[in-house]
Design an enzyme around this catalytic site. Structure first.
Site, PDB file in Angstrom:
ATOM      1  N   GLU A 145      -4.429   3.229  -1.269  1.00 48.24           N
ATOM      2  CA  GLU A 145      -4.165   4.474  -0.534  1.00 48.24           C
ATOM      3  C   GLU A 145      -4.312   5.752  -1.376  1.00 48.24           C
ATOM      4  O   GLU A 145      -3.396   6.573  -1.449  1.00 48.24           O
ATOM      5  CB  GLU A 145      -2.768   4.399   0.095  1.00 48.24           C
ATOM      6  CG  GLU A 145      -2.608   3.179   0.981  1.00 48.24           C
ATOM      7  CD  GLU A 145      -1.252   3.060   1.653  1.00 48.24           C
ATOM      8  OE1 GLU A 145      -0.340   3.850   1.331  1.00 48.24           O
ATOM      9  OE2 GLU A 145      -1.102   2.163   2.490  1.00 48.24           O
ATOM     10  N   GLU A 158      -5.059  -5.563   6.516  1.00 51.22           N
ATOM     11  CA  GLU A 158      -3.667  -5.466   6.981  1.00 51.22           C
ATOM     12  C   GLU A 158      -3.597  -5.230   8.498  1.00 51.22           C
ATOM     13  O   GLU A 158      -2.825  -4.436   8.993  1.00 51.22           O
ATOM     14  CB  GLU A 158      -2.926  -4.341   6.252  1.00 51.22           C
ATOM     15  CG  GLU A 158      -2.938  -4.472   4.746  1.00 51.22           C
ATOM     16  CD  GLU A 158      -2.165  -3.381   4.039  1.00 51.22           C
ATOM     17  OE1 GLU A 158      -1.355  -2.686   4.687  1.00 51.22           O
ATOM     18  OE2 GLU A 158      -2.356  -3.193   2.811  1.00 51.22           O
TER      19      GLU A 158
HETATM   20  C1  XIL Z   1       4.664  -2.245   3.619  1.00 52.69           C
HETATM   21  C2  XIL Z   1       5.469  -3.518   3.905  1.00 52.69           C
HETATM   22  O1  XIL Z   1       5.008  -4.114   5.119  1.00 52.69           O
HETATM   23  C3  XIL Z   1       6.944  -3.179   4.003  1.00 52.69           C
HETATM   24  O2  XIL Z   1       7.680  -4.396   4.127  1.00 52.69           O
HETATM   25  C4  XIL Z   1       7.384  -2.432   2.761  1.00 52.69           C
HETATM   26  O3  XIL Z   1       8.716  -2.047   2.938  1.00 52.69           O
HETATM   27  C5  XIL Z   1       6.510  -1.196   2.551  1.00 52.69           C
HETATM   28  O4  XIL Z   1       5.133  -1.569   2.457  1.00 52.69           O
HETATM   29  N1  XIL Z   1       0.017  -0.204   3.568  1.00 52.69           N
HETATM   30  C6  XIL Z   1       0.144  -1.093   2.545  1.00 52.69           C
HETATM   31  C7  XIL Z   1       1.250  -2.059   2.501  1.00 52.69           C
HETATM   32  O5  XIL Z   1      -0.768  -1.207   1.704  1.00 52.69           O
HETATM   33  O6  XIL Z   1       1.635  -2.381   1.171  1.00 52.69           O
HETATM   34  C8  XIL Z   1       2.437  -1.540   3.279  1.00 52.69           C
HETATM   35  O7  XIL Z   1       3.339  -2.632   3.381  1.00 52.69           O
HETATM   36  C9  XIL Z   1       2.012  -1.086   4.668  1.00 52.69           C
HETATM   37  C10 XIL Z   1       1.006   0.033   4.572  1.00 52.69           C
END
Ligand code: XIL
Length: 354
Positions: free
Chosen positions: A156, A263
């Protein structure tokens, strides 16, 4: 209503509710094949240690999943929670062992993220910062060398509106492109075999962000950065305009690199409090978005189809169903709370088998 009628209605209530749920759940896939057998590259999901003692999750994962991404226990926030001198690698070790014992690949997530590390790194002088940055990657990526297939080396880096790259504690030390370059160089040294990814969200839904990501990738590749894979998180929403998802995937493919849908989830919720659409209409829009993404993935050259990961298996595994974000009703994932396929699962299977 007399007592007998009340007891009868209570006894029938779950049956009626079940019929209503079935009626609005949308078309169920006839028989869902194991997704890992029909998904080119890999079918993945995120995982937390708690999932590994959950029979329902284990059953679904062993049936459908061929790759795992640690959801948060392989992140800096967890690993450095006891300070820079006592790395917590217990849980990521157990997840890595579970993956190996169950024939699943492991996708490391994530080494360097703007959102984490401030507390440990702020206040370090430059020399200490450099030792800590390089040392963290060497230790973590080095530990899982031979155990991970790939890494999200940097997560990100782009501003939400796509106007540029984020400023963060990493960029303040090395520059916006500089910290990314350094992270990839250090990861390459630590693990010469893992496929090294840059990972980002909202690339399909925010065209300006997608464009900024493509520009960054081009700069990094031209500079000789050992960037080897592109991760599009695909936390989609139901109202992304038709065709926009496919258009971005086509742009992303231009570099010839492996692409990881990393994701995927699609919340049924929208920002508008006046959105009166019912469950069926929302599910229909959701499956249309997923079908468009999966079809675009299938149009990639085989060598670029790295994997397709959902951010959870059952709706109740989703980060959208935790804490104050949870409205108790969202259905962002391929399976419902009991492990039955949602329409999303059918849309994935249809696209992967086309
Ligand atoms: C999120 C997880 O799902 C949560 O459990 C945690 O509290 C925060 O991170 N983009 C990403 C992931 O790359 O690492 C994030 O995951 C969601 C957004």
């Amino acid at each position: 209503m007399n007592r007998r009628a009340l007891l009868t209605s209570l006894a029938l209530a779950p049956v009626i509710a079940g019929c209503r749920r079935a009626a609005v759940a949308g078309p169920q896939p006839a028989r869902l094949p194991p997704l890992k057998t029909i998904t080119p590259g890999a079918f993945g999901t995120c995982v937390q240690l708690a999932n590994l003692t959950d029979p329902g999750w284990l059953d679904l994962a062993r049936t459908h999943v061929s790759q795992l991404t640690p959801e948060w226990e392989m992140k800096m926030e967890y690993i450095l929670a006891d300070g820079p001198d006592r790395l917590r690698l217990d849980r990521s070790d157990r997840i890595a062992r579970f993956a190996a014992d169950n024939g699943m690949a492991l996708h490391g997530h994530t080494l360097i993220w703007y959102a984490q590390g401030q507390d440990v790194f702020s206040g370090l002088d430059n020399a200490a910062f450099d030792r800590a940055f390089d040392g963290y990657i060497a230790t973590v990526a080095g530990r899982y060398r031979g155990k991970v297939r790939s890494w999200d080396v940097v997560n990100e880096p782009i501003l939400d509106d796509g106007s540029g790259l984020r400023d963060c504690h990493w960029s303040r030390r090395y520059g916006q492109d500089g910290y990314i370059r350094r992270a990839f160089d250090q990861a390459r040294i630590a693990d010469p075999d893992a496929v090294l990814f840059l990972n980002e969200y909202n690339l399909e839904g925010v065209p300006a962000k997608g464009t900024q990501f493509l520009r960054l990738v081009e700069r990094l590749l031209k500079s000789g950065c050992p960037l080897q894979g592109l991760g599009t998180q695909s936390h989609l929403w139901i109202d992304i305009p038709d065709g926009q998802i496919a258009a971005f995937m086509h742009e992303l493919a231009q570099f010839g690199l492996p692409i990881h849908v990393s994701e995927l989830d699609v919340s049924l919720r929208t920002d508008s409090p006046l959105d009166l659409r019912g469950l069926q209409e929302r599910l229909s829009r959701q499956t249309a978005r997923v079908a468009e993404l999966a079809a675009a993935y299938m149009r990639l050259p085989a060598a670029q189809r790295f994997g397709f990961t959902t951010w959870g298996l059952r709706d109740t595994d989703s980060w959208y169903r935790r804490g104050d974000k949870d409205d108790g009703k969202d259905r962002p994932l391929p399976f419902d709370a009991t492990g039955r396929p949602n329409p999303m699962a059918g849309a994935l299977a249809a696209a992967f088998q086309r």
